[in-house]
Structure formats: structure tokens, C-alpha cells
Design a protein around this motif. Structure first.
Motif, PDB file in Angstrom:
ATOM      1  N   LYS A  31       0.860  -1.184   0.000  1.00 53.25           N
ATOM      2  CA  LYS A  31       0.000   0.000   0.000  1.00 53.25           C
ATOM      3  C   LYS A  31       0.896   1.234   0.000  1.00 53.25           C
ATOM      4  O   LYS A  31       2.059   1.178   0.392  1.00 53.25           O
ATOM      5  CB  LYS A  31      -0.907  -0.007   1.236  1.00 53.25           C
ATOM      6  CG  LYS A  31      -1.898  -1.159   1.256  1.00 53.25           C
ATOM      7  CD  LYS A  31      -2.706  -1.153   2.545  1.00 53.25           C
ATOM      8  CE  LYS A  31      -3.657  -2.347   2.577  1.00 53.25           C
ATOM      9  NZ  LYS A  31      -4.382  -2.412   3.868  1.00 53.25           N
ATOM     10  N   LYS A  32       0.334   2.359  -0.420  1.00 54.67           N
ATOM     11  CA  LYS A  32       1.141   3.580  -0.532  1.00 54.67           C
ATOM     12  C   LYS A  32       1.701   4.042   0.813  1.00 54.67           C
ATOM     13  O   LYS A  32       2.720   4.740   0.848  1.00 54.67           O
ATOM     14  CB  LYS A  32       0.316   4.706  -1.172  1.00 54.67           C
ATOM     15  CG  LYS A  32      -0.123   4.411  -2.613  1.00 54.67           C
ATOM     16  CD  LYS A  32       1.064   4.118  -3.530  1.00 54.67           C
ATOM     17  CE  LYS A  32       0.595   3.821  -4.957  1.00 54.67           C
ATOM     18  NZ  LYS A  32       1.687   3.419  -5.852  1.00 54.67           N
ATOM     19  N   ASP A  33       1.021   3.670   1.927  1.00 54.07           N
ATOM     20  CA  ASP A  33       1.527   4.080   3.242  1.00 54.07           C
ATOM     21  C   ASP A  33       2.205   2.926   3.999  1.00 54.07           C
ATOM     22  O   ASP A  33       2.494   3.048   5.186  1.00 54.07           O
ATOM     23  CB  ASP A  33       0.398   4.670   4.088  1.00 54.07           C
ATOM     24  CG  ASP A  33      -0.718   3.667   4.365  1.00 54.07           C
ATOM     25  OD1 ASP A  33      -0.733   2.588   3.716  1.00 54.07           O
ATOM     26  OD2 ASP A  33      -1.571   3.948   5.229  1.00 54.07           O
ATOM     27  N   SER A  34       2.451   1.795   3.325  1.00 51.96           N
ATOM     28  CA  SER A  34       3.159   0.675   3.959  1.00 51.96           C
ATOM     29  C   SER A  34       4.556   1.120   4.366  1.00 51.96           C
ATOM     30  O   SER A  34       5.207   1.886   3.646  1.00 51.96           O
ATOM     31  CB  SER A  34       3.278  -0.509   2.993  1.00 51.96           C
ATOM     32  OG  SER A  34       2.014  -1.027   2.662  1.00 51.96           O
ATOM     33  N   LYS A  35       5.039   0.609   5.502  1.00 49.24           N
ATOM     34  CA  LYS A  35       6.398   0.954   5.937  1.00 49.24           C
ATOM     35  C   LYS A  35       7.400   0.098   5.167  1.00 49.24           C
ATOM     36  O   LYS A  35       7.399  -1.128   5.285  1.00 49.24           O
ATOM     37  CB  LYS A  35       6.574   0.756   7.444  1.00 49.24           C
ATOM     38  CG  LYS A  35       7.938   1.222   7.926  1.00 49.24           C
ATOM     39  CD  LYS A  35       8.081   1.119   9.442  1.00 49.24           C
ATOM     40  CE  LYS A  35       7.863   2.447  10.104  1.00 49.24           C
ATOM     41  NZ  LYS A  35       8.271   2.462  11.526  1.00 49.24           N
TER      42      LYS A  35
ATOM     43  N   GLY B  71       4.596   7.245  -5.404  1.00 47.92           N
ATOM     44  CA  GLY B  71       3.643   7.668  -4.375  1.00 47.92           C
ATOM     45  C   GLY B  71       3.735   6.932  -3.058  1.00 47.92           C
ATOM     46  O   GLY B  71       2.855   7.096  -2.198  1.00 47.92           O
ATOM     47  N   TYR B  72       4.782   6.130  -2.848  1.00 46.95           N
ATOM     48  CA  TYR B  72       4.965   5.478  -1.546  1.00 46.95           C
ATOM     49  C   TYR B  72       5.500   6.512  -0.550  1.00 46.95           C
ATOM     50  O   TYR B  72       6.494   7.184  -0.817  1.00 46.95           O
ATOM     51  CB  TYR B  72       5.910   4.283  -1.668  1.00 46.95           C
ATOM     52  CG  TYR B  72       5.302   3.128  -2.437  1.00 46.95           C
ATOM     53  CD1 TYR B  72       4.399   2.263  -1.825  1.00 46.95           C
ATOM     54  CD2 TYR B  72       5.602   2.930  -3.789  1.00 46.95           C
ATOM     55  CE1 TYR B  72       3.816   1.220  -2.531  1.00 46.95           C
ATOM     56  CE2 TYR B  72       5.018   1.885  -4.505  1.00 46.95           C
ATOM     57  CZ  TYR B  72       4.126   1.037  -3.875  1.00 46.95           C
ATOM     58  OH  TYR B  72       3.544   0.005  -4.576  1.00 46.95           O
ATOM     59  N   THR B  73       4.816   6.651   0.567  1.00 46.81           N
ATOM     60  CA  THR B  73       5.064   7.777   1.476  1.00 46.81           C
ATOM     61  C   THR B  73       5.815   7.410   2.749  1.00 46.81           C
ATOM     62  O   THR B  73       6.223   8.280   3.500  1.00 46.81           O
ATOM     63  CB  THR B  73       3.734   8.428   1.894  1.00 46.81           C
ATOM     64  OG1 THR B  73       2.891   7.416   2.510  1.00 46.81           O
ATOM     65  CG2 THR B  73       3.005   9.010   0.693  1.00 46.81           C
ATOM     66  N   ASN B  74       6.001   6.107   3.001  1.00 48.47           N
ATOM     67  CA  ASN B  74       6.604   5.694   4.279  1.00 48.47           C
ATOM     68  C   ASN B  74       7.861   4.859   4.034  1.00 48.47           C
ATOM     69  O   ASN B  74       7.958   3.712   4.464  1.00 48.47           O
ATOM     70  CB  ASN B  74       5.568   4.914   5.102  1.00 48.47           C
ATOM     71  CG  ASN B  74       5.943   4.805   6.564  1.00 48.47           C
ATOM     72  OD1 ASN B  74       6.952   5.356   7.000  1.00 48.47           O
ATOM     73  ND2 ASN B  74       5.146   4.075   7.326  1.00 48.47           N
TER      74      ASN B  74
ATOM     75  N   GLU C  64       7.304  -3.385   7.087  1.00 48.80           N
ATOM     76  CA  GLU C  64       6.425  -4.388   6.467  1.00 48.80           C
ATOM     77  C   GLU C  64       7.063  -4.993   5.220  1.00 48.80           C
ATOM     78  O   GLU C  64       6.819  -6.159   4.899  1.00 48.80           O
ATOM     79  CB  GLU C  64       5.085  -3.736   6.096  1.00 48.80           C
ATOM     80  CG  GLU C  64       4.293  -3.196   7.276  1.00 48.80           C
ATOM     81  CD  GLU C  64       3.098  -2.392   6.801  1.00 48.80           C
ATOM     82  OE1 GLU C  64       2.056  -3.015   6.489  1.00 48.80           O
ATOM     83  OE2 GLU C  64       3.205  -1.151   6.710  1.00 48.80           O
TER      84      GLU C  64
ATOM     85  N   LYS D 113       9.319   6.641  -4.194  1.00 51.02           N
ATOM     86  CA  LYS D 113       8.730   7.966  -3.944  1.00 51.02           C
ATOM     87  C   LYS D 113       8.033   8.509  -5.185  1.00 51.02           C
ATOM     88  O   LYS D 113       6.975   9.135  -5.090  1.00 51.02           O
ATOM     89  CB  LYS D 113       9.798   8.926  -3.428  1.00 51.02           C
ATOM     90  CG  LYS D 113      10.251   8.576  -2.013  1.00 51.02           C
ATOM     91  CD  LYS D 113      11.252   9.566  -1.450  1.00 51.02           C
ATOM     92  CE  LYS D 113      11.573   9.223   0.009  1.00 51.02           C
ATOM     93  NZ  LYS D 113      12.594  10.135   0.588  1.00 51.02           N
TER      94      LYS D 113
END
Length: 309
Positions: free
Chosen positions: A2-6, A28-31, A58, A25
Motif C-alpha cells: 500500500k502507498k503508506d506501507s512501511k 507515491g509510496y510515502t513511508n 512491512e 517515492k
């Protein structure tokens, strides 16, 4: 993912890791997290376990490695096998123990036998003798690949591996003692141009064939595999195209605009005579490279010139 997955990128400052961070980045991956060597020594098992316990990533891209060209591999084989095994063992085991959802291990095309049939299919692994000049590094990478397979087989961990061909691009190592052929030649030609030298010496005969992949393409392929591939067998990442070292040197000479001559020192080792990856498996999964060699060399040279400014 997911885009906010660590997402933890091990080796985020290196040639490979920094490209993976850029690619994530841009998608769109934010984390996305990374740790410098001072912040986290991946050869230290206790530090690695503490990091995984506290941060709980993750997804993991294992791009950290102790790397170098023919000269470095030949001179420091003990360091190459020991440090790479330490890094791999610590990260892969921690990823298992702390329940990472998926891990991608990055190897190298040097894992294949020296006299491999061409182009090199994934199943040719362990079918012959390794190239002696980088045997230590290759053995470490083979162990990491197999470790991922065995953890997947025994525990069901979603650990996958990819084997990139020769990489180049921004954040490459341009040290003449420890670098690979592409950055070494870029630096040699640039310095010869600046100093008005009459010739540039190239190691070997110029006859060996090599495949080169821009690191931004490699990163895109890695992220694609993380999103789309769960198989047990490792996957080659490359272009499926090759050039001789002489042809490579001539392209770099033109890009750098060096007007002197080329001289080949046949007293220096050539390394493996040919090393072209079969990338049909990767293309079958749905990914293909985009950056052509001359364009990639221009990009790499611009980065080098800006970095020394």
C-alpha cells in the motif's frame, strides 16, 4: 504494497538503494525508511534485531552490500565474503523473526558460472565453476539467494530474489581502485580530457562482452517484482543486449568528448569473456527496460561532473 506501507530500503545511500528510494517515492509510496551505516551497522546482529523490533518494517529491499570491481574483489576476498554474509544473514533472519510481509534480495549476475551458456538463464546457477576474480562475492550472493528460497520453502516467508546485470548511474562509485568498469572509464576519460592527456588506458583486451542496465531501470524492475512476483526462483534483471568493452569505451569517449586515443593493456585481466542475461522470465512477468545505453551514459557522466563540482 500500500502507498503508506512501511518500506525499509537497506543500503538506501548506495547506487542501488538510492535508485529504489527514488522510484518508490515517484510512485507515491510515502513511508520509505533508511538508515546510514553510522545509525545501523548491518553486520551487527544485535543492532539489526533491535531495528526490526522497534521499526517493524512491512516490506524490505535488501540492497546493502560490500561491492567493488575486479581489482577490489581480487585483493580483498575475505572481506567480500564475510561482510556480505553477515549483512544478508542478519537482515533475512530478522525479516523472518519479525514477520516482514515481503523481502526482495538483490544479488548480482556474477553468481553464474564463468563459462555459462549464453544468454544466461536462471536455471544455469551452480552448473559450473565461478569466475575466480569475484568468487568470494558470488558465493555470498548465492548464499543469500538460497537463504531466501529455503525460508520460503520451510516457513512460507515471501522472500524473493533478483539478479541484476552490470549497473551504472547516479551515486555510482567512481574510485579507480574499487569501482566497476563503467564509472572507472567515465572518470578516466574525464580526467584525461581535463588534463589534455594523449591517451586513456583500458584494462584487458577490450574483447569481453558486457550487458549494462541503468540503475533507474533496475530500481523500476525491483519495485515491479515486489508488486507483482511471488515465485521461489530468482529473476534476472537486465536489457538482454550486450557490447564489447571496446565499444563501451568508444561510446564513453564520444560522450565525454575526449580527443585522444584508446590503449588496451592486455596484461590486465579481462574477467568473464561474456555475460549476457536471459531476461525472458522478467519480460514474461510484464517488465522491460526503457533507458538505452548511450542515453544512460550521458546521464551518468552529467551526474559525475556535477558531483565533483
Amino acid at each position: 504494497m500500500k502507498k503508506d506501507s512501511k518500506i525499509y530500503v537497506a543500503g538506501h545511500r548506495g547506487l542501488v538503494g538510492s535508485a529504489i528510494v527514488r522510484n518508490l517515492k515517484s510512485k507515491g509510496y510515502t513511508n520509505v525508511i533508511g538508515k546510514t551505516h553510522k545509525e545501523l551497522d548491518l553486520t551487527n546482529q544485535l543492532e539489526v534485531r533491535k531495528f526490526f523490533e522497534e521499526e517493524k518494517p512491512e516490506y524490505v529491499f535488501l540492497a546493502a552490500a560490500h561491492v567493488g570491481g575486479i581489482n577490489a574483489n581480487s585483493t580483498y576476498p575475505a572481506e567480500f565474503i564475510y561482510e556480505n554474509l553477515e549483512i544478508q544473514n542478519n537482515v533475512i533472519k530478522a525479516a523472518h523473526d519479525f514477520k516482514v510481509k515481503k523481502l526482495l534480495f538483490l544479488g548480482s549476475s556474477c553468481i553464474y558460472p564463468k563459462m555459462c551458456p549464453q544468454p544466461i538463464k536462471e536455471e544455469y546457477l551452480l552448473s559450473g565453476y565461478l569466475e575466480p576474480t569475484n568468487e568470494a562475492y558470488a558465493l555470498a550472493k548465492i548464499s543469500g539467494l538460497k537463504m531466501c528460497q529455503f525460508f520460503k520453502k520451510q516457513y512460507g516467508d515471501n522472500f524473493i530474489s533478483c539478479m541484476p546485470t552490470n549497473l551504472y548511474g547516479p551515486n555510482d562509485n567512481f574510485d579507480l581502485e574499487t569501482s566497476h568498469v563503467m564509472p572507472a572509464l567515465i572518470r578516466k576519460f574525464h580526467e584525461a580530457k581535463v588534463n589534455n592527456e594523449p591517451f586513456v588506458e583500458v584494462w584487458g583486451t577490450g574483447k569481453p562482452l558486457r550487458e549494462f542496465l541503468h540503475v533507474d531501470d533496475m530500481a523500476d524492475g525491483c519495485v515491479y517484482l515486489m508488486e507483482n512476483y511471488d515465485g521461489e526462483e530468482h529473476v534476472n534483471i537486465g536489457t538482454g543486449k550486450e557490447v564489447t568493452i571496446r565499444e563501451l569505451a568508444e561510446i564513453i569517449k564520444e560522450v565525454v568528448e575526449f580527443n585522444g586515443e584508446l590503449r588496451f593493456n592486455s596484461d590486465k585481466p579481462d574477467g568473464t569473456p561474456r555475460k549476457l542475461l536471459d531476461v525472458s522470465k522478467l519480460e514474461g512477468v510484464g517488465w522491460k527496460y526503457k533507458i538505452e545505453l548511450r542515453d544512460g551514459i550521458k546521464d551518468s557522466y552529467e551526474w559525475f561532473v556535477n558531483s565533483i563540482k
